[in-house]
Design a protein around this motif. Structure first.
Motif, PDB file in Angstrom:
ATOM      1  N   THR A  87       0.698  -1.329   0.085  1.00 39.79           N
ATOM      2  CA  THR A  87       0.054   0.144  -0.049  1.00 39.79           C
ATOM      3  C   THR A  87       0.737   1.233   0.199  1.00 39.79           C
ATOM      4  O   THR A  87       1.779   1.582   0.846  1.00 39.79           O
ATOM      5  CB  THR A  87      -1.005   0.082   1.199  1.00 39.79           C
ATOM      6  OG1 THR A  87      -1.615  -1.281   1.069  1.00 39.79           O
ATOM      7  CG2 THR A  87      -2.016   1.336   1.184  1.00 39.79           C
ATOM      8  N   TRP A  88       0.710   2.049  -0.911  1.00 41.26           N
ATOM      9  CA  TRP A  88       1.232   3.418  -0.913  1.00 41.26           C
ATOM     10  C   TRP A  88       0.611   4.474  -0.207  1.00 41.26           C
ATOM     11  O   TRP A  88      -0.555   4.652  -0.899  1.00 41.26           O
ATOM     12  CB  TRP A  88       1.592   3.778  -2.424  1.00 41.26           C
ATOM     13  CG  TRP A  88       2.884   3.078  -3.067  1.00 41.26           C
ATOM     14  CD1 TRP A  88       3.057   1.862  -3.358  1.00 41.26           C
ATOM     15  CD2 TRP A  88       3.847   3.549  -3.643  1.00 41.26           C
ATOM     16  NE1 TRP A  88       4.170   1.459  -3.950  1.00 41.26           N
ATOM     17  CE2 TRP A  88       4.777   2.612  -4.096  1.00 41.26           C
ATOM     18  CE3 TRP A  88       4.200   5.015  -3.727  1.00 41.26           C
ATOM     19  CZ2 TRP A  88       6.036   2.925  -4.699  1.00 41.26           C
ATOM     20  CZ3 TRP A  88       5.561   5.288  -4.389  1.00 41.26           C
ATOM     21  CH2 TRP A  88       6.422   4.059  -4.723  1.00 41.26           C
ATOM     22  N   TYR A  89       0.894   5.184   0.743  1.00 43.13           N
ATOM     23  CA  TYR A  89       0.368   6.135   1.189  1.00 43.13           C
ATOM     24  C   TYR A  89       0.957   7.534   0.780  1.00 43.13           C
ATOM     25  O   TYR A  89       2.350   7.558   1.185  1.00 43.13           O
ATOM     26  CB  TYR A  89       0.637   6.112   2.630  1.00 43.13           C
ATOM     27  CG  TYR A  89      -0.274   4.927   3.343  1.00 43.13           C
ATOM     28  CD1 TYR A  89      -1.672   4.701   3.135  1.00 43.13           C
ATOM     29  CD2 TYR A  89       0.283   3.852   3.792  1.00 43.13           C
ATOM     30  CE1 TYR A  89      -2.400   3.688   3.882  1.00 43.13           C
ATOM     31  CE2 TYR A  89      -0.373   2.498   4.180  1.00 43.13           C
ATOM     32  CZ  TYR A  89      -1.606   2.476   4.053  1.00 43.13           C
ATOM     33  OH  TYR A  89      -2.419   1.529   4.546  1.00 43.13           O
ATOM     34  N   TYR A  90       0.247   8.638   0.301  1.00 42.02           N
ATOM     35  CA  TYR A  90       0.778   9.668  -0.155  1.00 42.02           C
ATOM     36  C   TYR A  90       0.422  10.862   0.825  1.00 42.02           C
ATOM     37  O   TYR A  90      -0.694  10.960   1.296  1.00 42.02           O
ATOM     38  CB  TYR A  90       0.150   9.880  -1.653  1.00 42.02           C
ATOM     39  CG  TYR A  90       0.263   9.133  -2.530  1.00 42.02           C
ATOM     40  CD1 TYR A  90       1.450   9.131  -3.489  1.00 42.02           C
ATOM     41  CD2 TYR A  90      -0.485   7.992  -2.726  1.00 42.02           C
ATOM     42  CE1 TYR A  90       1.624   8.169  -4.418  1.00 42.02           C
ATOM     43  CE2 TYR A  90      -0.171   7.132  -3.607  1.00 42.02           C
ATOM     44  CZ  TYR A  90       0.815   7.046  -4.524  1.00 42.02           C
ATOM     45  OH  TYR A  90       1.068   6.054  -5.497  1.00 42.02           O
ATOM     46  N   LEU A  91       1.529  11.326   1.382  1.00 38.90           N
ATOM     47  CA  LEU A  91       1.524  12.139   2.482  1.00 38.90           C
ATOM     48  C   LEU A  91       1.701  13.666   1.796  1.00 38.90           C
ATOM     49  O   LEU A  91       2.016  13.874   0.812  1.00 38.90           O
ATOM     50  CB  LEU A  91       2.645  12.071   3.420  1.00 38.90           C
ATOM     51  CG  LEU A  91       2.900  10.580   3.889  1.00 38.90           C
ATOM     52  CD1 LEU A  91       3.891  10.580   5.003  1.00 38.90           C
ATOM     53  CD2 LEU A  91       1.396   9.893   4.564  1.00 38.90           C
ATOM     54  N   ASP A  92       1.231  14.677   2.781  1.00 40.52           N
ATOM     55  CA  ASP A  92       1.409  16.100   2.413  1.00 40.52           C
ATOM     56  C   ASP A  92       2.619  16.675   2.678  1.00 40.52           C
ATOM     57  O   ASP A  92       2.724  17.830   2.684  1.00 40.52           O
ATOM     58  CB  ASP A  92       0.192  16.945   2.952  1.00 40.52           C
ATOM     59  CG  ASP A  92      -0.129  16.796   4.409  1.00 40.52           C
ATOM     60  OD1 ASP A  92       0.954  15.985   5.251  1.00 40.52           O
ATOM     61  OD2 ASP A  92      -0.927  17.047   5.067  1.00 40.52           O
ATOM     62  N   ASP A  93       3.479  15.981   3.224  1.00 39.14           N
ATOM     63  CA  ASP A  93       5.061  16.278   3.405  1.00 39.14           C
ATOM     64  C   ASP A  93       6.032  15.307   2.464  1.00 39.14           C
ATOM     65  O   ASP A  93       5.449  14.109   2.625  1.00 39.14           O
ATOM     66  CB  ASP A  93       5.197  16.590   4.820  1.00 39.14           C
ATOM     67  CG  ASP A  93       6.297  17.391   4.937  1.00 39.14           C
ATOM     68  OD1 ASP A  93       7.055  17.897   3.981  1.00 39.14           O
ATOM     69  OD2 ASP A  93       6.564  17.967   5.929  1.00 39.14           O
TER      70      ASP A  93
END
Length: 399
Positions: free
Chosen positions: A296-302
Motif C-alpha cells: 500500500t502506497w500512502y501519499y503524504l502532504d509532506d
C-alpha cells in the motif's frame, strides 16, 4: 534513486511510542493549524544546549544557525547565554533582528564575497575564517577591523557530511597563510576545524586538536604571533535510529586533548545538529493511497522536497510512528505529495491499515528539515508551531 535509501520498519520504533500528552498535543495542533506541521519544542533546545555545555565546560558554544535558523531558536539560546556562528548575510540579519550582541558572534564561512564581509562588519561581527591566500587577500582592506581563524582540513569518510572535502587547508598551508597575514598586517586570531557532521568517533576531534596544537607551536617557532583561539567546530552526534555515545562520555577524550593546549588559548565550538535535531517533530497526513506491487502506497502532504529533504542529502534516518494502531501490519510505502517519483520517504515500512487523513509523525526533525525545504510543485512547506518558548507560561507561537 528512492530505492537506494535504507528501509525503515515501523515495529522497530515501538519503544519510542508517543505519550498520551504528545498525542493530544499533536491532534490539537492539527485541528488548529492543519497539516503538515513542524512542532518545535524550545525546552529540548535548552536541554541539549545545557547538556553540551556541561560536557564541554571550558568551551564557548556558538550555535550554528545553518540547520535551523528559526527566530525562536535564536531567542531561546540567547536567553541561555549562547553565542552564535554565522555564515551568510541572511544569518547576520536574523541575529541582528533578534538582538544578539555582535560580540557573541563569529562568521565562519571560509569563502565570502566582499559584501558578506561588509555586512558582518556593519553589524559588528569581526571574527572571520579563511583557508587560502585568495580569501586572505580579501581582508587587506579591513585589516584594522578583523581577526581571522585559519581553517584546517581533516578528512572524515565516516561522517554524514565530510566538510573538509570542500573547506580547509593543510598544516603547512596554514603556516603559510599566517606568515603572509603578518606581512599584510592582518591579525590571525587562531585556528579552526570541522571534523564532519554526525561524527561518531571522538578520536577524530582528538587528532585534529593535537595537530592544531602542533601548528600553534610551529607558528611560535617561526617567530609568528602566538595564536589565542581554537575553534573545534561541530559534528557532535545525536540519536536517529541508532544509539550514539552519550555526550558526556563522548567529550571526555576531547576535554583531555584540550587540556594539553596552552592556558592562554580560548576554545570555542560550533554545534548545530546536536542542539536542534531532537527539538522538532513533523506531522504529515495521508492525502491518498493506492495498491502497487503488493504494497500500500500512502501519499503524504509532506515529503523529500519538504521537511524530509534530509533523506536526499543528509543521510538522516528519521524515526517514524503513526497515531493509528492495529494488530496487523503490512509492508507499505510512504510517499511525498509531489509529482516526482523520487519523492519517497520510506519503503517496505510495516504499518497498520491507514485511512485518508491519518497522521504520520517524524521524530528528530529539527536539523536540516525546514531549513532545506522547498515549495516545489507549489506544495507549501510545513508550518512551524513553537512550544515552550517562554519558560514560565509555555506560550505558543506560530513561526
Amino acid at each position: 534513486m528512492a530505492s537506494s535509501r535504507s528501509v525503515l520498519n515501523f515495529q522497530s520504533f515501538t519503544s519510542q511510542a508517543l505519550s498520551a500528552d504528545d498525542v493530544q498535543l499533536i491532534e490539537t495542533s492539527v485541528e488548529q493549524f492543519g497539516a503538515p506541521l513542524l512542532m518545535l519544542d524550545c525546552d529540548i533546545i535548552r536541554q541539549q544546549y545545557r547538556a553540551l555545555s556541561n560536557a564541554l565546560p571550558n568551551v564557548t558554544l556558538h550555535f550554528a544557525l545553518k540547520p535551523l535558523p528559526h527566530p525562536a531558536v535564536v531567542r531561546t539560546l540567547l536567553q541561555e547565554g549562547a553565542s552564535f556562528d554565522l555564515a551568510t548575510s541572511g544569518e547576520v540579519e536574523l541575529v541582528a533582528q533578534e538582538g544578539v550582541p555582535a560580540e557573541r558572534t563569529i562568521h565562519t564561512h571560509p569563502i565570502k564575497r566582499d559584501a558578506d564581509i561588509r555586512d558582518a562588519l556593519a553589524y559588528g561581527c569581526h571574527v572571520f575564517v579563511v583557508d587560502n591566500l585568495n580569501e586572505l587577500a580579501k581582508f587587506k582592506a579591513y585589516n584594522d577591523q578583523v581577526e581571522l581563524l585559519v581553517r584546517l582540513s581533516f578528512r572524515n569518510s565516516e561522517a554524514f557530511a565530510d566538510l573538509s572535502k570542500k573547506f580547509g587547508c593543510t598544516p603547512e598551508q596554514a603556516l603559510t597563510i599566517i606568515e603572509t597575514a603578518k606581512e599584510w598586517n592582518i591579525h590571525i586570531k587562531g585556528l579552526s576545524f570541522h571534523v564532519g557532521s554526525q561524527t561518531m568517533n571522538p578520536q577524530k576531534y582528538v587528532e585534529a586538536i593535537n595537530t592544531c596544537r602542533v601548528v600553534m607551536e610551529q607558528a611560535v617557532e617561526r617567530g609568528l604571533p602566538a595564536l589565542s583561539t581554537l575553534d573545534i567546530g561541530g559534528g557532535f552526534p545525536v540519536n536517529y535510529t541508532k544509539q550514539v555515545m552519550p555526550i558526556d562520555q563522548f567529550c571526555v577524550p576531547i576535554n583531555e586533548a584540550l587540556s594539553l593546549l596552552p592556558e592562554t588559548v580560548q576554545v570555542i565550538a560550533e554545534p548545530g545538529r546536536f542542539i536542534v535535531a531532537q527539538s522538532m517533530m513533523s506531522v504529515a497526513s495521508v492525502m491518498g493511497q493506492a495498491e502497487r506491487d503488493g504494497q500500500t502506497w500512502y501519499y503524504l502532504d509532506d515529503g523529500v522536497y519538504g521537511s524530509f529533504s534530509g533523506l536526499i542529502f543528509d543521510d538522516a534516518q528519521y524515526p517514524l510512528v503513526t497515531l493509528k494502531q492495529g494488530d496487523e501490519c503490512a509492508p507499505s510505502v510512504l510517499a511525498g505529495p509531489t509529482c516526482d517519483s523520487i519523492d519517497v520517504i520510506a519503503e517496505n515500512i510495516m504499518l497498520p491499515k491507514l485511512d485518508n487523513g491519518d497522521l504520520i509523525i517524524g521524530r528528530m526533525m529539527g536539523a536540516y528539515t525546514s531549513a532545506t525545504a522547498t515549495d516545489f510543485n507549489f506544495f507549501k512547506r510545513a508550518q512551524t508551531v513553537v512550544f515552550n518558548e517562554q519558560v514560565a507560561n509555555c506560550e505558543r507561537m506560530i513561526g
